[in-house]
Design an enzyme around this catalytic site. Structure first.
Site, PDB file in Angstrom:
ATOM      1  N   LEU A  35       0.814  -1.218   0.000  1.00  0.00           N
ATOM      2  CA  LEU A  35       0.000   0.000   0.000  1.00  0.00           C
ATOM      3  C   LEU A  35       0.849   1.270   0.000  1.00  0.00           C
ATOM      4  CD1 LEU A  35      -2.817  -1.024   2.530  1.00  0.00           C
ATOM      5  CD2 LEU A  35      -2.711  -1.349   0.046  1.00  0.00           C
ATOM      6  N   HIS A  39      -3.354   4.134  -2.716  1.00  0.00           N
ATOM      7  CA  HIS A  39      -4.341   3.226  -2.118  1.00  0.00           C
ATOM      8  C   HIS A  39      -5.042   3.915  -0.939  1.00  0.00           C
ATOM      9  CE1 HIS A  39      -1.292   0.149  -3.638  1.00  0.00           C
ATOM     10  NE2 HIS A  39      -2.384  -0.212  -4.255  1.00  0.00           N
ATOM     11  N   ASP A 152      -5.603   3.505 -12.916  1.00  0.00           N
ATOM     12  CA  ASP A 152      -5.893   2.360 -13.785  1.00  0.00           C
ATOM     13  C   ASP A 152      -7.281   2.586 -14.385  1.00  0.00           C
ATOM     14  OD1 ASP A 152      -3.549   0.542 -12.972  1.00  0.00           O
ATOM     15  OD2 ASP A 152      -4.391   1.161 -11.069  1.00  0.00           O
ATOM     16  N   SER A 187       2.809   4.054  -7.570  1.00  0.00           N
ATOM     17  CA  SER A 187       2.569   2.687  -8.016  1.00  0.00           C
ATOM     18  C   SER A 187       3.485   1.760  -7.238  1.00  0.00           C
ATOM     19  CB  SER A 187       2.887   2.574  -9.508  1.00  0.00           C
ATOM     20  OG  SER A 187       3.016   1.218  -9.877  1.00  0.00           O
ATOM     21  N   ARG A 189       4.910  -0.606  -8.396  1.00  0.00           N
ATOM     22  CA  ARG A 189       6.039  -0.913  -9.278  1.00  0.00           C
ATOM     23  C   ARG A 189       7.186   0.078  -9.147  1.00  0.00           C
ATOM     24  NH1 ARG A 189       4.199  -4.454 -13.618  1.00  0.00           N
ATOM     25  NH2 ARG A 189       2.075  -4.973 -13.037  1.00  0.00           N
TER      26      ARG A 189
HETATM   27  P1  PAJ Z   1      -3.535  -2.448  -7.006  1.00  0.00           P
HETATM   28  O1  PAJ Z   1      -2.569  -2.208  -8.108  1.00  0.00           O
HETATM   29  O2  PAJ Z   1      -3.036  -2.780  -5.654  1.00  0.00           O
HETATM   30  O3  PAJ Z   1      -4.435  -1.166  -6.916  1.00  0.00           O
HETATM   31  C1  PAJ Z   1      -5.533  -1.114  -6.052  1.00  0.00           C
HETATM   32  C2  PAJ Z   1      -6.313   0.150  -6.320  1.00  0.00           C
HETATM   33  O4  PAJ Z   1      -5.485   1.285  -6.051  1.00  0.00           O
HETATM   34  C3  PAJ Z   1      -6.760   0.259  -7.787  1.00  0.00           C
HETATM   35  O5  PAJ Z   1      -8.085   0.759  -7.830  1.00  0.00           O
HETATM   36  C4  PAJ Z   1      -5.781   1.277  -8.346  1.00  0.00           C
HETATM   37  O6  PAJ Z   1      -6.280   2.002  -9.464  1.00  0.00           O
HETATM   38  C5  PAJ Z   1      -5.571   2.175  -7.140  1.00  0.00           C
HETATM   39  N1  PAJ Z   1      -4.336   2.961  -7.260  1.00  0.00           N
HETATM   40  C6  PAJ Z   1      -3.086   2.500  -7.514  1.00  0.00           C
HETATM   41  N2  PAJ Z   1      -2.218   3.525  -7.611  1.00  0.00           N
HETATM   42  C7  PAJ Z   1      -2.944   4.659  -7.435  1.00  0.00           C
HETATM   43  C8  PAJ Z   1      -2.631   6.060  -7.440  1.00  0.00           C
HETATM   44  N3  PAJ Z   1      -1.397   6.489  -7.643  1.00  0.00           N
HETATM   45  N4  PAJ Z   1      -3.631   6.932  -7.210  1.00  0.00           N
HETATM   46  C9  PAJ Z   1      -4.908   6.506  -7.006  1.00  0.00           C
HETATM   47  N5  PAJ Z   1      -5.259   5.209  -6.999  1.00  0.00           N
HETATM   48  C10 PAJ Z   1      -4.297   4.297  -7.208  1.00  0.00           C
HETATM   49  O7  PAJ Z   1      -5.532  -2.651  -9.217  1.00  0.00           O
HETATM   50  C11 PAJ Z   1      -5.312  -3.650  -8.548  1.00  0.00           C
HETATM   51  O8  PAJ Z   1      -4.543  -3.654  -7.413  1.00  0.00           O
HETATM   52  C12 PAJ Z   1      -5.908  -5.008  -8.887  1.00  0.00           C
HETATM   53  O9  PAJ Z   1      -6.068  -5.104 -10.267  1.00  0.00           O
HETATM   54  C13 PAJ Z   1      -7.263  -5.286  -8.171  1.00  0.00           C
HETATM   55  C14 PAJ Z   1      -8.331  -4.282  -8.600  1.00  0.00           C
HETATM   56  C15 PAJ Z   1      -7.083  -5.268  -6.660  1.00  0.00           C
HETATM   57  C16 PAJ Z   1      -7.769  -6.695  -8.586  1.00  0.00           C
HETATM   58  O10 PAJ Z   1      -6.855  -7.672  -8.249  1.00  0.00           O
END
Ligand code: PAJ
Length: 281
Positions: A35, A39, A152, A187, A189
């Site tokens: 996280l 998130h 995303d 991210s 990543r």
């Molecule tokens: P994950 O990559 O962990 O992301 C979870 C949620 O956080 C997603 O809705 C994503 O769009 C959001 N998120 C990630 N980085 C963000 C940022 N910089 N600003 C705002 N929101 C951000 O996306 C997934 O997991 C998976 O595909 C999941 C939906 C959990 C299904 O497995």
């Protein structure tokens, strides 16, 4: 106080029953853990809109089209629980894998249309994996609202379509992308990039913003994209997988921004694939 970590569906259903009996609304924030502030912004939005908030953490093998990517995905449950503690969430659902994919699991959810281009085209099977796990998480949590990041954006539209088409009674809410001070979209990543890689990666956002402003002025993507790609390669990106202008409503590809639209990019740096998108106009 830390929220309880729940690993069994039966226990989660018990919470759902208690909260629903008390007339409380339930929100869910699906994640794969590791996280960060992106998130946590979803958690904040959920807390503001719902009486009870469930954060799910599940690294979903079905959505990884590259086994190495799955193996390298950070798993930081302990730290994640600590990061959630100040937010007062009501449950952290970290399902045992057999709660999601029991032995013999043979069902898949596949969304056409909005999942065809960009991430869907570059990562075959990815959105089937996402739609399948998210459908399960929606049904298992029984939440009335779900919070997804615009980071995303294509995933957000795929999930919204899936819920609508399958009559899952949940509102899918999109939340703005949270960025580092440098502009780089947060991210999980990014953790794999060196300090130098992070600095180079931060060029992506200003290039997208500039391109978006030019598109907004009526220019066509065809006329601009070679220069934008060259700028990204000069900044240190190894490859630009796509730059794409699409309708913000149904993601149909556009040549000019003559409808509400977003500009999307996927690019590689230090062997890490980053995606980002901005609204045009
Ligand atoms: P994950 O990559 O962990 O992301 C979870 C949620 O956080 C997603 O809705 C994503 O769009 C959001 N998120 C990630 N980085 C963000 C940022 N910089 N600003 C705002 N929101 C951000 O996306 C997934 O997991 C998976 O595909 C999941 C939906 C959990 C299904 O497995």
């Amino acid at each position: 106080m830390s929220a309880p970590i729940i690993r069994r569906l039966a226990e989660l259903r018990g919470k759902h029953r208690d909260w629903t009996m008390a007339g409380e609304s339930i929100g869910v924030v699906p994640t794969m853990g590791a996280l960060h502030a992106g998130h946590l912004s979803l958690v904040e939005a959920a807390k503001a809109a719902c009486d009870r908030v469930i954060v799910t953490i599940f690294v979903n093998p079905k959505q990884f089209n590259n086994p190495e990517d799955l193996a390298n995905y950070p798993r930081t449950e302990h730290e994640d629980a600590a990061k959630l503690a100040p937010y007062g969430v009501d449950a952290i659902y970290v399902p045992d894998p057999e709660e999601i994919y029991p032995q013999g699991f043979a069902t898949g959810v596949s969304v056409t249309g909005v999942s065809d281009q960009m991430e869907g085209a570059c990562r075959p099977g990815h959105f089937d994996g996402v739609a399948t796990v998210v459908a399960k998480l929606f049904l298992q949590t029984g939440a009335g609202k779900a919070f997804f990041g615009e980071k995303d954006y294509q995933q957000l539209l795929v999930v919204r379509r899936m819920a609508r088409d399958l009559d899952i009674p949940i509102e899918v809410i999109g939340c703005p992308t949270v960025r580092e001070a440098s502009g780089l979209a947060m991210s999980s990543r990014n953790l794999r990039l060196s300090a130098e890689g992070l600095e180079k990666a931060s060029r992506l956002y200003p290039v997208l913003q500039r391109l978006a402003a030019e598109l907004c002025g009526g220019a066509s993507l065809d006329a601009l994209q070679d220069d934008a790609k060259a700028d990204l390669l000069a900044a240190g990106f190894e490859e630009v997988e796509y730059l794409s202008l699409n309708s913000s409503e149904d993601l149909r590809p556009l040549k000019t921004a003559d409808a509400p639209s977003r500009l999307f990019a996927a690019a590689w740096i230090e062997g890490v694939r980053l995606i980002d998108n901005v609204s045009v106009g």
